[in-house]
Enzyme design. Structure first.
Site, short mmCIF file in Angstrom:
data_model
loop_
_atom_site.label_atom_id
_atom_site.label_comp_id
_atom_site.label_asym_id
_atom_site.label_seq_id
_atom_site.Cartn_x
_atom_site.Cartn_y
_atom_site.Cartn_z
N GLU A 172 20.51 -10.37 -11.55
CA GLU A 172 19.14 -10.46 -10.55
C GLU A 172 18.96 -9.45 -9.93
O GLU A 172 20.06 -8.89 -9.11
CB GLU A 172 19.66 -11.59 -9.80
CG GLU A 172 18.03 -12.39 -9.13
CD GLU A 172 17.10 -12.18 -10.03
OE1 GLU A 172 16.88 -13.23 -10.76
OE2 GLU A 172 16.13 -11.14 -9.93
N LYS A 227 24.14 -3.59 -12.69
CA LYS A 227 23.84 -4.21 -11.32
C LYS A 227 24.66 -3.68 -10.29
O LYS A 227 24.21 -3.58 -9.02
CB LYS A 227 24.42 -5.87 -11.50
CG LYS A 227 24.52 -6.65 -10.30
CD LYS A 227 22.93 -7.00 -9.86
CE LYS A 227 23.01 -7.79 -8.60
NZ LYS A 227 21.72 -8.62 -8.00
N CYS A 283 24.82 -8.87 -1.21
CA CYS A 283 24.97 -8.05 -2.26
C CYS A 283 25.80 -6.64 -2.00
O CYS A 283 26.83 -6.30 -2.59
CB CYS A 283 24.06 -7.92 -3.40
SG CYS A 283 23.52 -9.20 -4.20
#
Ligand code: UDX
Ligand code: ADP
Length: 486
Positions: A172, A227, A283
């Site tokens: 994501e 990512k 994150c």
């Protein structure tokens, strides 16, 4: 079942990633039934609340998307088993915090929730199920999920042997505060996996609203590593500009002029160049530490150290700001009231994970400061959890006091408004760039504060001229001029 046609999705985890992502998928794909499940009953109740202002996460535009799809093809529940059983595709969207103890503590991701999900999927899935890894995970987690799914079938009953799985990685890239826009118009969608049918099934879902050339297909490892790398590169830009901000402050340069000058080089670009109190969010830190852990694991300690420095500089920036406040308030904040404007890690979210406000507030509390914290979306309970300290005084009692209480114990209260927060304060710290803080009535604010009154603007969002005209002292991140005047 035709493997490329998905009719029912189950998403495990109704948090900041699963919640908005599934709402947009359901909105854009009315032919697919989307079941979002979570262990947390209160969270699910909030997702089902008629009053859309009570959704468990604040995200601009989310309420409208939920309103269109909820009850039609978007369902929130705690019925995990049946949702998995009826799904052609299961997204794993659970929390993966950094481990706090054991091997890799402070660096590696704690995969216990992901593992629990994989076990649940292997137990309850029926027929062929595509399992999509959506949580931010260390490289090679897909392999771990695969192993759990495959091994759970060995030695199982005939019925269970009819099950089969494909595992995909679909990281994501949404940023909180702009999640709906990011999901509706993504720069790219990344799908990693070996099973072409499964990859195409997922690509077909995104293909409902995302241009074909933006849907990238890679192998599993590239997808997972992309990512971590994307977040590491973004965080690195922030640490880089924050290091330059400190240099600007002592040399008389203005970091905003530097940002503009370097950002207009098309190779550098203007985005993600704003100096501030350091990056927060769930994150960046976690992904960089994961990357560093991997590098060490694979015998690349120099590479690990390189990335770890991005995190160290971020912590340094937060502590540096707290020190600047103390220094300018005659070397002590003990018993002094300080207004903290903003507690979320960025504007337009109620998320406080890794928020710079936490480190800055804790440093000031250690110095004995009395903090009046105002944030338009963060609840007092959340602040109390983050600071590991109960709210000390209630609104209205100590708020109007203009003399410091000479106590060495720091304390905090949640202010109902900006004016409540600043009343009797020696200083205001702007930590989150909420729009509300851009155009304040500095004359009124000055009249409510104890003098000399200070503003420490760690986001450089308030108007410096207005602040100075009103009579306040000002420190702004990366501003050499205001530093010299201090
Ligand atoms: C990030 C990534 O952007 C996203 O792609 C990934 O999926 C998850 O992590 P998020 O943490 O939600 O998203 O927000 P982001 O906008 O990236 O901001 C992260 C932090 O950096 C915030 O604390 C923000 O205030 C800070 N930041 C951002 C700066 O200090 N300066 C900038 O110029 C940009
Ligand atoms: P993120 O930002 O990654 O979405 P959150 O913490 O906001 O992280 O959300 C993760 C959600 O996953 C939480 O609501 C948590 O209750 C849920 N969760 C964790 N493990 C499980 C599980 N095994 N089954 C169902 N839900 C789970």
């Amino acid at each position: 079942m035709n493997k490329t046609s998905i009719k029912t999705i189950c998403c495990i985890g109704a948090g900041y990633v699963g919640g908005p992502t599934m709402a947009v998928i359901a909105d854009r794909c009315p032919g697919i039934q989307v079941h979002v499940v979570d262990l947390d009953e209160t969270r699910i109740q909030a997702w089902n609340d008629k009053d859309l202002r009570l959704l468990p996460i604040y995200e601009p535009g989310l309420d409208e998307v939920v309103e269109r799809a909820r009850g039609r093809n978007l369902h929130y529940s705690t019925e995990i088993e049946s949702a998995i059983a009826s799904a052609d595709m299961v997204f794993i969207s659970v929390n993966t915090p950094t481990k706090t103890k054991g091997i890799g503590a402070g660096k590696a991701s704690d995969l216990r929730w992901v593992e629990a999900c994989a076990r649940q999927v292997s137990k309850f899935a029926q027929g062929h199920t595509i399992v999509v890894e959506k949580s931010t995970l260390p490289v090679r987690t897909a392999q771990a999920i695969k192993s759990i799914l495959i091994s759970a079938q060995k030695g199982s009953s005939n019925k269970e042997r009819t099950k089969s799985f494909s595992v995909l990685s679909n990281p994501e890239f949404l940023a909180e505060g702009t999640a709906i826009r990011d999901l509706e118009c993504p720069d790219r969608v990344l799908i990693g996996g070996e099973d072409e049918d499964a990859v195409e099934a997922l690509a077909a879902i995104y293909g409902q609203w995302v241009a074909a050339n933006k849907i990238l297909r890679t192998n599993l490892w590239s997808s997972e590593l992309s990512k971590l790398t994307a977040n590491a590169f973004l965080a690195q830009r922030i640490s880089s500009i924050n290091s330059v901000a400190a240099l600007c402050e002592v040399t008389g340069a203005d970091v905003r002029e530097v940002e503009k000058a370097i950002g207009s080089d098309s190779r550098i670009g203007t985005k993600f160049l704003q100096s501030g109190p350091g990056f927060g969010g769930s994150c960046f830190k976690k992904d960089i530490l994961n990357l560093a852990y991997l590098c060490n694991h694979f015998g690349l300690p120099e590479v690990a150290e390189y990335w770890e420095n991005v995190v160290s500089l971020n912590v340094w920036q937060q502590k540096r700001i707290a020190n600047i406040v103390v220094q300018n308030l005659f070397g002590t904040v003990s018993g002094k009231r300080l207004a903290i404007l903003g507690f979320a890690f960025k504007a337009n979210t109620n998320d406080t994970r890794e928020s710079p406000a936490i480190c800055i507030a804790k440093s000031l509390l250690e110095e004995g400061a009395q903090l009046a914290i105002y944030d338009p979306k963060v609840e007092a309970k959340q602040i109390s959890n983050d600071l590991n300290l109960q709210e000390k005084f209630t609104q209205g009692s100590d708020v109007q006091k203009s003399e410091p209480a000479f106590t060495s114990d720091g304390g905090w209260c949640k202010a109902k408004s900006i004016f409540d927060a600043v009343t009797g304060a020696d200083a205001i710290l702007i930590i989150t760039e909420w729009d509300d803080f851009r155009h304040l009535n500095w004359h009124k604010i000055y009249s409510l504060m104890r003098k000399p009154a200070w503003v420490f603007d760690s986001r450089a969002v308030a108007d410096p001229k207005e602040i100075k005209l009103a009579g306040l002292n000002l420190w702004r991140v990366g501003d050499g001029a205001s530093y010299e005047e201090c």
